[in-house]
Design an enzyme around this catalytic site. Structure first.
Site, PDB file in Angstrom:
ATOM      1  N   LYS A   1       0.688  12.299   5.163  1.00 23.70           N
ATOM      2  CA  LYS A   1       0.948  11.272   6.190  1.00 23.70           C
ATOM      3  C   LYS A   1       1.544  10.018   5.546  1.00 23.70           C
ATOM      4  O   LYS A   1       2.529   9.468   6.018  1.00 23.70           O
ATOM      5  CB  LYS A   1      -0.390  10.956   6.884  1.00 23.70           C
ATOM      6  CG  LYS A   1      -0.390   9.869   7.916  1.00 23.70           C
ATOM      7  CD  LYS A   1      -0.982   8.549   7.495  1.00 23.70           C
ATOM      8  CE  LYS A   1      -2.385   8.503   6.965  1.00 23.70           C
ATOM      9  NZ  LYS A   1      -2.895   7.186   6.640  1.00 23.70           N
TER      10      LYS A   1
ATOM     11  N   LYS B   1       0.838  -1.205   0.000  1.00 20.73           N
ATOM     12  CA  LYS B   1       0.000   0.000   0.000  1.00 20.73           C
ATOM     13  C   LYS B   1       0.879   1.263   0.000  1.00 20.73           C
ATOM     14  O   LYS B   1       0.594   2.239  -0.698  1.00 20.73           O
ATOM     15  CB  LYS B   1      -0.918  -0.020   1.228  1.00 20.73           C
ATOM     16  CG  LYS B   1      -1.663   1.269   1.505  1.00 20.73           C
ATOM     17  CD  LYS B   1      -2.677   1.631   0.434  1.00 20.73           C
ATOM     18  CE  LYS B   1      -3.319   2.975   0.712  1.00 20.73           C
ATOM     19  NZ  LYS B   1      -4.225   3.413  -0.346  1.00 20.73           N
TER      20      LYS B   1
HETATM   21  P1  NAD Z   1     -11.692  10.059   7.391  1.00 14.87           P
HETATM   22  O1  NAD Z   1     -10.984  11.099   8.191  1.00 14.87           O
HETATM   23  O2  NAD Z   1     -12.746  10.438   6.413  1.00 14.87           O
HETATM   24  O3  NAD Z   1     -12.367   8.980   8.393  1.00 14.87           O
HETATM   25  C1  NAD Z   1     -11.807   8.522   9.558  1.00 14.87           C
HETATM   26  C2  NAD Z   1     -12.918   8.431  10.607  1.00 14.87           C
HETATM   27  O4  NAD Z   1     -12.354   7.862  11.801  1.00 14.87           O
HETATM   28  C3  NAD Z   1     -13.509   9.792  10.986  1.00 14.87           C
HETATM   29  O5  NAD Z   1     -14.911   9.741  10.811  1.00 14.87           O
HETATM   30  C4  NAD Z   1     -13.109   9.984  12.451  1.00 14.87           C
HETATM   31  O6  NAD Z   1     -14.090  10.653  13.208  1.00 14.87           O
HETATM   32  C5  NAD Z   1     -12.944   8.554  12.907  1.00 14.87           C
HETATM   33  N1  NAD Z   1     -12.041   8.388  14.049  1.00 14.87           N
HETATM   34  C6  NAD Z   1     -10.819   8.921  14.245  1.00 14.87           C
HETATM   35  N2  NAD Z   1     -10.304   8.500  15.410  1.00 14.87           N
HETATM   36  C7  NAD Z   1     -11.232   7.694  15.975  1.00 14.87           C
HETATM   37  C8  NAD Z   1     -11.292   6.969  17.186  1.00 14.87           C
HETATM   38  N3  NAD Z   1     -10.296   7.004  18.073  1.00 14.87           N
HETATM   39  N4  NAD Z   1     -12.399   6.239  17.435  1.00 14.87           N
HETATM   40  C9  NAD Z   1     -13.432   6.201  16.555  1.00 14.87           C
HETATM   41  N5  NAD Z   1     -13.432   6.893  15.386  1.00 14.87           N
HETATM   42  C10 NAD Z   1     -12.337   7.610  15.104  1.00 14.87           C
HETATM   43  O7  NAD Z   1     -10.542   9.206   6.694  1.00 14.87           O
HETATM   44  P2  NAD Z   1     -10.674   8.226   5.430  1.00 14.87           P
HETATM   45  O8  NAD Z   1     -10.498   9.004   4.187  1.00 14.87           O
HETATM   46  O9  NAD Z   1     -11.880   7.351   5.598  1.00 14.87           O
HETATM   47  O10 NAD Z   1      -9.345   7.353   5.609  1.00 14.87           O
HETATM   48  C11 NAD Z   1      -9.218   6.382   6.649  1.00 14.87           C
HETATM   49  C12 NAD Z   1      -7.945   5.574   6.406  1.00 14.87           C
HETATM   50  O11 NAD Z   1      -8.019   4.934   5.122  1.00 14.87           O
HETATM   51  C13 NAD Z   1      -6.675   6.443   6.389  1.00 14.87           C
HETATM   52  O12 NAD Z   1      -5.624   5.730   6.997  1.00 14.87           O
HETATM   53  C14 NAD Z   1      -6.421   6.663   4.912  1.00 14.87           C
HETATM   54  O13 NAD Z   1      -5.044   6.920   4.648  1.00 14.87           O
HETATM   55  C15 NAD Z   1      -6.916   5.349   4.322  1.00 14.87           C
HETATM   56  N6  NAD Z   1      -7.405   5.425   2.918  1.00 14.87           N
HETATM   57  C16 NAD Z   1      -8.226   6.449   2.516  1.00 14.87           C
HETATM   58  C17 NAD Z   1      -8.670   6.477   1.173  1.00 14.87           C
HETATM   59  C18 NAD Z   1      -9.570   7.583   0.644  1.00 14.87           C
HETATM   60  O14 NAD Z   1      -9.737   7.670  -0.585  1.00 14.87           O
HETATM   61  N7  NAD Z   1     -10.166   8.427   1.476  1.00 14.87           N
HETATM   62  C19 NAD Z   1      -8.282   5.460   0.295  1.00 14.87           C
HETATM   63  C20 NAD Z   1      -7.476   4.426   0.757  1.00 14.87           C
HETATM   64  C21 NAD Z   1      -7.038   4.417   2.075  1.00 14.87           C
END
Ligand code: NAD
Length: 293
Positions: free
Chosen positions: A239, A170
């Protein structure tokens, strides 16, 4: 199987909703409660703490923004491992370092808890459509147990050996995404200044060797409509490449482009672009050249 999903964000929300739509009972937990209410409206269950879920569920999945969030949820006092029952299966979809995956795996194994790192690619559209690429590290036996879940969430599911290997692949993907994003930004700004129509440019590049998913995604979904609502936040890409650089350093591999892109992403964060989609790298290039978008 009793399931829970922690982190109902841009990715976690559509993923957990797909599991609900497939007929699973899924508990959801999110830091901001509004998301939990939306999950309940979509058919999910809410109202249990992480501690309670760790003791009651069969499988708990996480999709959290930062490595520090993952550490808290897994390794904190109120977290999954301190409170997890034997044979609980934990799956982390977040993008973090292989070293953090290994640390969690080590703590989990001591309590007879299973752990898989399962980072994802395919963006919010892939999460909605259930067509994500999922790269899984960990015990094959555990992978096989949860394969039906992966098959609901993803169209391309790979088991790649030991814990941490999913994250290595990844992160290499993210390195290429960041370099392509910067290259697209520079190319489009150059084309703009040279007076080339960007629709036509994209059409031609898309049938030429410069074609890429990033080029098409960034132009079609964001640059062409001048709307940089994420998507995938630029801050998350920063990040990711920071983790890539640390990983490269640990293997003593020099990544000159990776270092440069990290520098540019840091500049973008200073220019308040962190909460915009990663395609907003072009805005930094435009700012530097004082071009109106
Ligand atoms: P995001 O910020 O939209 O969602 C993360 C969620 O986690 C938020 O709703 C937040 O409130 C919640 N959260 C944070 N800490 C928490 C805790 N301690 N307890 C409960 N909830 C908590 O982020 P995202 O875009 O969904 O990305 C999440 C992960 O997936 C990241 O590591 C990112 O790098 C990875 N990712 C994202 C994408 C994308 O296109 N957005 C694609 C592949 C991978």
């Amino acid at each position: 199987m009793k399931l829970a999903f922690i982190g109902l964000g841009n990715m976690g929300f559509p993923m957990s909703r797909n599991l609900v739509n497939a007929g699973y009972c899924v508990y959801g937990v999110n830091r901001s409660k509004q998301r939990e209410y939306e999950f309940e409206k979509a058919g999910g269950l809410i109202g249990k703490s992480i501690k309670e879920l760790a003791n009651e569920m069969d499988v708990i999945m996480t999709c959290l923004p930062l490595p520090s969030d993952v550490e808290d949820v897994y390794l904190g006092e109120e977290g999954l491992i301190s409170n997890g029952k034997e044979h609980l299966i934990l799956i982390d979809f977040s993008t973090v370092s292989p070293n953090l995956n290994k640390k969690i795996h080590h703590e989990a194994s001591a309590k007879n808890i299973e752990f898989l790192d399962a980072p994802i690619s395919g963006g919010t559209t892939g999460a909605e459509a259930g067509t994500l690429s999922i790269m899984v590290g960990g015990e094959k036996r555990t992978f096989d147990q949860v394969l039906p879940i992966f098959n609901i969430l993803g169209g391309n599911v790979y088991h790649i050996g030991e814990v941490g290997n999913g994250s290595i692949i990844k992160l290499i993907n993210q390195y290429l995404v960041s370099v392509h994003s910067q290259a697209v930004s520079e190319a489009f700004v150059l084309a703009e200044i040279a007076g080339i129509n960007l629709d036509l440019l994209t059409e031609i590049l898309s049938v030429s060797y410069a074609q890429s998913k990033i080029l098409e995604r960034h132009y079609t979904n964001f640059i062409s409509i001048n709307n940089f609502q994420p998507g995938f936040e630029l801050g998350l890409l920063h990040k990711d490449v920071t983790i890539v650089n640390e990983m490269a350093e640990s293997y003593q591999v020099d990544m000159p482009l990776g270092n440069k892109v990290t520098e540019l992403l840091s500049e973008a964060l200073e220019s308040d672009l962190g909460k915009k989609d990663m395609s907003a790298m072009i805005q930094l290039m435009r700012e530097k050249l004082k071009i109106e978008s």
